[in-house]
Scaffold this active site. Structure first.
Site, mmCIF file in Angstrom:
data_model
loop_
_atom_site.group_PDB
_atom_site.id
_atom_site.type_symbol
_atom_site.label_atom_id
_atom_site.label_comp_id
_atom_site.label_asym_id
_atom_site.label_seq_id
_atom_site.Cartn_x
_atom_site.Cartn_y
_atom_site.Cartn_z
ATOM 1 C CG ASP A 146 1.969 19.605 -13.728
ATOM 2 O OD1 ASP A 146 2.044 19.286 -14.924
ATOM 3 O OD2 ASP A 146 0.903 19.929 -13.160
ATOM 4 C CD GLU A 151 -3.112 21.033 -24.535
ATOM 5 O OE1 GLU A 151 -1.942 21.425 -24.717
ATOM 6 O OE2 GLU A 151 -3.757 20.389 -25.381
#
Lengths: 387, 256, 387, 256
Positions: free
Chosen positions: D57, D46
């Site tokens: 995140d 990714e």
């Protein structure tokens, strides 16, 4: 002009015409419909009255009694002081005055005076002790933002008492065009009566609001801190002649009665004259006024209003004194229990639970006289809130 | 009642009266200042009993009061310092102070102490005449003490008559509405005021205070009155030059 | 959940259950009598509602028009923010939440959240940019006095945008027991709608109060500053569908549109996604959000609520931007003309007279959204009020 | 549609997939990191397109994003860096980012650029499936791009079915409700969750992300799924040791 053995107008002859002019006019003006209309309109639209009567659920639960707070902290400028300055500025206009002077300690009355002067476009000079100017910088900024001139009082302890002296001197020197807005129920007659009557709106509202909430106009206790005593006068006023209502006055004990650093006038003072009024007063044996001390700049005054001196002497009111430490803790407790950060002055009133118990069905009405924004630095330092 | 003030007022010469603060510059200077004043021909003396919160005074007198209190001055000490007053002079001496000091000492005791020292009168600017008349007049009179009222340009005629009634010996005519020491010279307004009061023909004599600092202002004021009281100007002078330099100060006022 | 092309819920799946739970419950709760009763009671007794609608006589005279101020500055804690936090805490209790999080910029929303958490005895964590923590120290003290934990956001510009990111992350990490009280009409649906509905009380009161004073419920103009836009949403709400009412939104131009130091989103932004909502947004060509600038920490936000983006795009509202300098001068003018020191955010709204004229018989209603106490240092430094 | 992801998922071996941030540590490291990962036998990659406000995140990935943006990373630059991707590897590569970056580039243009580089799928955590399905699904499919949804332990069964319907190739199973990098190891709760989803027999395969940092956690997660994605742990590793030290990191995961 007397409350029992206290009150009167012990003023130099130079002040006589000013005080006399006010004395002759004030009852008529206060009673006039024209004044009432203007006063009530400004109280409603500008000050934000009626202020709520708030039932403090969590605090009531903690102390197993019914605690109501009269929310003067929600008034414009953050304290009950503005009730009086709005009334007096309307009076000054009717007396044709072109200039306003005031004294201030912590700065709340100075701000309230500067505010109504800005509102009316009238020149404003506020006397403030040089020491207080330094330690209450935010309120000095507020007054200057409002266009007032802040003059430092550099004599004595350079605090409230000295600022009051300077304001009185200014009035002596400007006897015709100037009105002096005293901020508390102190000073020569008619000030204690005038200020009390202008603050009486507090207890008038309490009666009505309590009736709506509890079906009675009569609380069991009304409680307020007393420095000069204007917020106390306001919340006691309607209940003074009703013996069913217990009146509790809370004084600032500072670091303790015996430490020499205290402002608990009824415990440390005796009858004397201060700022034109005969009242209880902290003084040495020669009658020299002694320097008071309290962590709260608004309670840091060596006398109390003559009305309160009489309430004390006649035992009509119960006087309790609380220390800096207990007041600060009570301020923190109210903040964390009800989300209301009180002025440190106001916090003193909430410190009585250490001294005094109440039954679960008794109704207590506290005058939550001012908000604590001005005291954040003191609270922060005291509780080391910020690393 | 007939005390030294009345006697002096009967003489035609204009009175030069000096105010000073007891215990200033040094605690034990009180009698020495009086001696200096007497030696230099002063006609009357006001001894200021220093007070912590002197509402009616300007910065000069207030500072001298603060210093005197720091020096340890008190009512009791003043009366001790003045116990031999009448051995050094026969000029009229008046005590001027604030009422709280008198109240705490006890009004009766205060008057007794004054009499013992040979004090002739008392000026208490913040003792209202109605209270004086109701509670204290008989005590004052019993001790041969003149009660002296103040009037200002704003005082109404009616009020002046009341004050004249309550007063004994003279009325302290404040030259303009102001705290002591804050004015500079006299203009037409003040002169009109002096004349207006003069023309009221009161039972008491008039003495002018506030704003007299030199011979010109003295002469202006004395024209319609029995004399003048000088306070701030004298205190400023001895603060700068020392009390031993009293002579040139008095001389500048009494030159003629 | 859309306002024209704007709005929606552009959120990571981790947030979906939280947002969905709120979305499913909020309309039912808001409509329930039980909620309404509690909400209205707290608004009245605790917040101090209704706030006055004040006719500013001297300011009206100066600008030859009829100026009314909706006095949200008199609300408990000093701004309209608390209307929303009171509503959301009642909602959180009904959702069974045990913990509250919030983001804050200048600190007003953080204080309002900490306040209602103290009131209800619920744990409170407020995220605040590390830079804002330093420059808004008094509000940090207030939150700590109220028992809240203040957590610094150390990413990005360390201001409001980053504090919001951190709060969202906290919510992701605490999906079941925590309610996130967003402070403005931003974020994913249903927040913009929820917050607007809770602030709608402002314009509801205006209608009634204006009718009492002017015999009409319909002002000619309603005017508010727009950062995220909650105070604006509140004062516009009742008038959105009435074309007789002109809506004016005032954005913070900072140092000027072309200086690179501005927060005037409608002039500098374009459609994009921020904090879960599609709206107008200041961003670079890659869609990276750019740092906004305003002298006012409360307007220092790179987006606006989707409702306002739609008001702009549909031309329903008139958007005006004013510089730091004009806003500061307007704050000083209001202080000295009416005795009301506004928050610098609020001051922006009063700066429109330089840009815009009004007829003498037009009725203007400004949302006086907050008081300026928190901004005294900025005012003092800017005008050099203290030597 | 049948792209490299589908092909890999058909093989029985568990997938080790690594997330890293494009343009980190240095702007032009993107392709070099991919080369390192491929050389050390990683099964899927990714590539994170850094964003200024990465809501989903944790601090590690956010810091790498901030640095990458400072380095000058952008969508356009990423596609330039990846233009020769398929000359060095045939492992599946997915772009992961936030929807605003895609929106500003233009969704269609973004998909075209992905296809040109040989990208196989896109993970946009903040692109809601209803909007994806209504507006963008046909574009994705046109460009052979798998749309990959996330699910969490809080996602309802009903919602999982919707997400399964919208997704193509696999579902990104967030191990626990949390931002990336904030959990430590798996307990019974997570294992039960993995099994529960496994037993739903969805049309898409499952790959677990969040909280995998070593072989133990990898094995736990892979038991019920097709493999795992490791992000924060890898970024931490190359931050501390440099991207040349990719080998020991991957080895520690694939030792068995």
């Amino acid at each position: 002009g007397f409350y029992g053995n206290f009150g009167g107008a012990f003023i130099p002859e130079m002040l006589y015409p000013n005080v006399q002019e006010l004395n002759e006019a004030y009852t008529t003006i206060l009673a006039s419909n024209d004044f009432k209309k203007d006063f009530n309109k400004l109280l409603r639209d500008y000050v934000g009255r009626p202020t709520p009567l708030y039932f403090a659920e969590r605090l009531s639960e903690r102390y197993q009694t019914k605690i109501y707070l009269k929310r003067e902290d929600l008034c414009h400028t953050g304290a009950h002081k503005i009730n009086n300055t709005v009334g007096q500025i309307l009076m000054a206009k009717r007396l044709g005055k072109k200039r306003i002077i005031a004294e201030t300690g912590a700065g709340q009355h100075g701000v309230a005076t500067a505010t109504v002067c800005a509102l009316m476009g009238i020149e404003c000079v506020v006397y403030m002790g040089a020491v207080d100017i330094k330690r209450q910088a935010p309120n000095v900024s507020r007054m200057k933002m409002l266009g007032a001139t802040v003059k430092p009082a550099t004599s004595g302890s350079q605090t409230l008492k000295d600022a009051t002296n300077e304001a009185i001197r200014d009035w002596i020197n400007n006897p015709t065009d100037t009105h002096y807005i005293i901020g508390s129920v102190v000073g020569p007659h008619p000030y204690p009566d005038l200020v009390a009557k202008l603050q009486a709106v507090i207890s008038e509202e309490v009666e009505q609001q309590l009736f709506e909430k509890e079906g009675t106009k009569v609380p069991d206790h009304v409680i307020a801190c007393v420095g000069g005593g204007s917020n106390a006068a306001g919340i006691y006023y309607q209940f003074l002649n009703n013996p069913e209502v217990n009146i509790i006055a809370v004084e600032a004990e500072g670091k303790g009665i015996l430490t020499g650093e205290s402002a608990a006038t009824t415990r440390l003072g005796r009858s004397g004259i201060i700022h034109g009024s005969k009242t209880l007063l902290m003084q040495n044996k020669d009658g020299q006024i002694t320097e008071p001390y309290s962590i709260s700049a608004g309670l840091d005054y060596p006398g109390i209003g003559p009305m309160h001196a009489n309430l004390f002497e006649s035992k009509r009111a119960e006087f309790i004194s609380v220390t800096d430490e207990d007041a600060m803790k009570a301020g923190l407790e109210l903040s964390q229990t009800e989300g209301i950060i009180p002025a440190i002055e106001t916090a003193h009133a909430f410190a009585i639970f250490k001294e005094r118990q109440f039954n679960h069905d008794e109704i207590l009405v506290f005058n939550c006289s001012g908000r604590g924004d001005k005291d954040l630095q003191t609270y922060t330092d005291y509780f080391k809130l910020i690393d | 009642m007939q005390n030294r003030i009345h006697q002096r007022l009967q003489q035609p010469e204009k009175i030069v009266s000096i105010y000073f603060t007891a215990g200033y510059p040094k605690r034990d200077d009180t009698l020495e200042v009086i001696q200096e004043l007497v030696n230099n021909g002063v006609d009357m003396i006001e001894v200021g009993l220093p007070y912590s919160d002197p509402l009616a005074d300007g910065p000069t007198i207030q500072q001298s009061s603060t210093q005197a209190l720091k020096n340890g001055m008190s009512s009791q000490l003043l009366f001790e310092q003045l116990k031999d007053l009448r051995q050094i002079t026969s000029v009229p001496v008046i005590v001027m102070g604030y009422f709280n000091a008198m109240l705490q000492y006890g009004v009766k005791a205060f008057c007794e102490s004054c009499e013992k020292c040979g004090i002739d009168g008392i000026i208490m600017p913040d003792l209202p005449i109605d209270i004086y008349q109701a509670e204290y007049q008989s005590i004052f009179e019993q001790h041969q003490l003149s009660f002296i009222s103040l009037i200002t340009p704003q005082t109404s005629d009616e009020r002046i008559k009341q004050l004249d009634e309550a007063s004994n010996s003279f009325i302290y005519m404040v030259s303009s509405a102001s705290t002591t020491g804050s004015q500079a010279g006299f203009g037409q307004t003040e002169l009109d005021y002096f004349k207006r009061i003069h023309d009221m023909r009161l039972k008491n004599k008039l003495i002018v205070g506030f704003g007299i600092k030199d011979q010109t202002s003295f002469d202006q004021a004395a024209q319609y009155t029995s004399g003048c009281i000088i306070g701030s100007a004298y205190i400023k002078h001895i603060t700068e030059h020392g009390l031993r330099q009293t002579k040139p100060f008095i001389k500048s006022l009494k030159e003629q």
